[in-house]
Design a protein around this motif. Structure first.
Motif, short mmCIF file in Angstrom:
data_model
loop_
_atom_site.label_atom_id
_atom_site.label_comp_id
_atom_site.label_asym_id
_atom_site.label_seq_id
_atom_site.Cartn_x
_atom_site.Cartn_y
_atom_site.Cartn_z
N ASN A 1 -44.29 -4.84 48.74
CA ASN A 1 -44.80 -5.84 47.77
C ASN A 1 -45.03 -5.22 46.39
OD1 ASN A 1 -44.63 -7.86 49.61
ND2 ASN A 1 -46.79 -7.73 50.26
N ARG A 2 -45.59 -4.02 46.38
CA ARG A 2 -45.81 -3.33 45.11
C ARG A 2 -44.49 -3.07 44.39
NH1 ARG A 2 -50.09 1.32 46.59
NH2 ARG A 2 -51.84 -0.01 47.11
N LEU A 3 -43.50 -2.58 45.21
CA LEU A 3 -42.21 -2.29 44.60
C LEU A 3 -41.55 -3.56 44.07
CD1 LEU A 3 -40.74 0.37 47.06
CD2 LEU A 3 -41.34 0.71 44.67
N LEU A 4 -41.64 -4.60 44.85
CA LEU A 4 -41.08 -5.87 44.40
C LEU A 4 -41.76 -6.34 43.11
CD1 LEU A 4 -40.61 -7.99 47.64
CD2 LEU A 4 -38.82 -7.26 46.08
N LYS A 5 -43.06 -6.20 43.11
CA LYS A 5 -43.83 -6.60 41.94
C LYS A 5 -43.42 -5.76 40.72
CE LYS A 5 -48.61 -7.95 41.17
NZ LYS A 5 -49.96 -7.79 41.66
N PHE A 6 -43.32 -4.45 41.00
CA PHE A 6 -42.96 -3.52 39.92
C PHE A 6 -41.59 -3.86 39.34
CE2 PHE A 6 -40.74 0.45 38.85
CZ PHE A 6 -41.50 0.87 37.76
N PHE A 7 -40.58 -4.01 40.27
CA PHE A 7 -39.22 -4.29 39.79
C PHE A 7 -39.11 -5.69 39.18
CE2 PHE A 7 -38.02 -0.75 42.66
CZ PHE A 7 -37.43 0.03 41.69
N SER A 8 -39.89 -6.57 39.64
CA SER A 8 -39.84 -7.92 39.08
C SER A 8 -40.40 -7.90 37.65
CB SER A 8 -40.55 -8.85 39.99
OG SER A 8 -41.72 -9.34 39.52
N SER A 9 -41.46 -7.13 37.47
CA SER A 9 -42.03 -7.01 36.12
C SER A 9 -41.07 -6.31 35.19
CB SER A 9 -43.39 -6.32 36.14
OG SER A 9 -43.24 -4.98 36.52
N LYS A 10 -40.36 -5.28 35.66
CA LYS A 10 -39.38 -4.55 34.86
C LYS A 10 -38.23 -5.48 34.44
CE LYS A 10 -40.91 -0.36 34.73
NZ LYS A 10 -41.26 0.28 33.51
N ARG A 11 -37.81 -6.27 35.38
CA ARG A 11 -36.73 -7.19 35.11
C ARG A 11 -37.14 -8.25 34.09
NH1 ARG A 11 -34.61 -10.78 39.88
NH2 ARG A 11 -36.24 -12.06 39.05
N ASN A 12 -38.38 -8.65 34.26
CA ASN A 12 -38.88 -9.68 33.33
C ASN A 12 -38.96 -9.10 31.91
OD1 ASN A 12 -39.00 -11.67 35.17
ND2 ASN A 12 -41.13 -11.30 35.75
N ARG A 13 -39.36 -7.87 31.83
CA ARG A 13 -39.44 -7.24 30.52
C ARG A 13 -38.07 -7.09 29.89
NH1 ARG A 13 -43.50 -2.38 31.64
NH2 ARG A 13 -45.34 -3.61 32.00
N LEU A 14 -37.11 -6.77 30.70
CA LEU A 14 -35.75 -6.59 30.20
C LEU A 14 -35.15 -7.90 29.74
CD1 LEU A 14 -34.30 -4.01 32.76
CD2 LEU A 14 -34.77 -3.58 30.36
N ASN A 15 -35.53 -8.93 30.36
CA ASN A 15 -34.99 -10.26 30.00
C ASN A 15 -35.63 -10.68 28.74
OD1 ASN A 15 -33.32 -10.46 32.09
ND2 ASN A 15 -34.79 -11.49 33.41
#
Length: 155
Positions: A141-155
């Motif tokens: 869950n943490r990793l998903l959260k982390f990668f989701s936040s990274k992706r959101n930032r990139l977008n």
């Protein structure tokens, strides 16, 4: 001719009477001999018949005694071995029952023991599994959260 005829008749008469006497003589001799040998034969038959009967009676009684003797021996042996067999059956039956009881109790104890061990191990590994699942679930869950936040930032 008359002379020869009378001579002939006399001779015939003479030889005829001789022949008749001889026939009578031998006939009586023959009859006496027949009577004699017939009586001898009958006596011998009677004698051997009685001997045969005595022997038959003797051996029949011997046979019956032997049959009775061996029959009783056979019955005694049968009785003896039957009782021995029954004792052995009883003995081994009781031994078998004791062994069955003994091993049954041992089996039950072992089953109980291993059942409790199995239950403990199951409980232990179940808790370990649950902890690991919880741990990895949180990590995921943490990793998903982390990668989701990274992706959101990139977008």
């Amino acid at each position: 001719l008359k002379f020869f005829s009378s001579k002939r008749n006399r001779l015939l008469k003479f030889f005829s009477s001789k022949r008749n006497r001889l026939l009578k003589f031998f006939s009586s001799k023959r009859n006496r001999l027949l009577k004699f040998f017939s009586s001898k034969r009958n006596r011998l038959l009677k004698f051997f018949s009685s001997k045969r009967n005595r022997l038959l009676k003797f051996f029949s009684s011997k046979r019956n005694r032997l049959l009775k003797f061996f029959s009783s021996k056979r019955n005694r042996l049968l009785k003896f071995f039957s009782s021995k067999r029954n004792r052995l059956l009883k003995f081994f039956s009781s031994k078998r029952n004791r062994l069955l009881k003994f091993f049954s109790s041992k089996r039950n104890r072992l089953l109980k023991f291993f059942s409790s061990k199995r239950n403990r191990l199951l409980k232990f590994f179940s808790s370990k599994r649950n902890r690991l699942l919880k741990f990895f679930s949180s990590k995921r869950n943490r990793l998903l959260k982390f990668f989701s936040s990274k992706r959101n930032r990139l977008n």
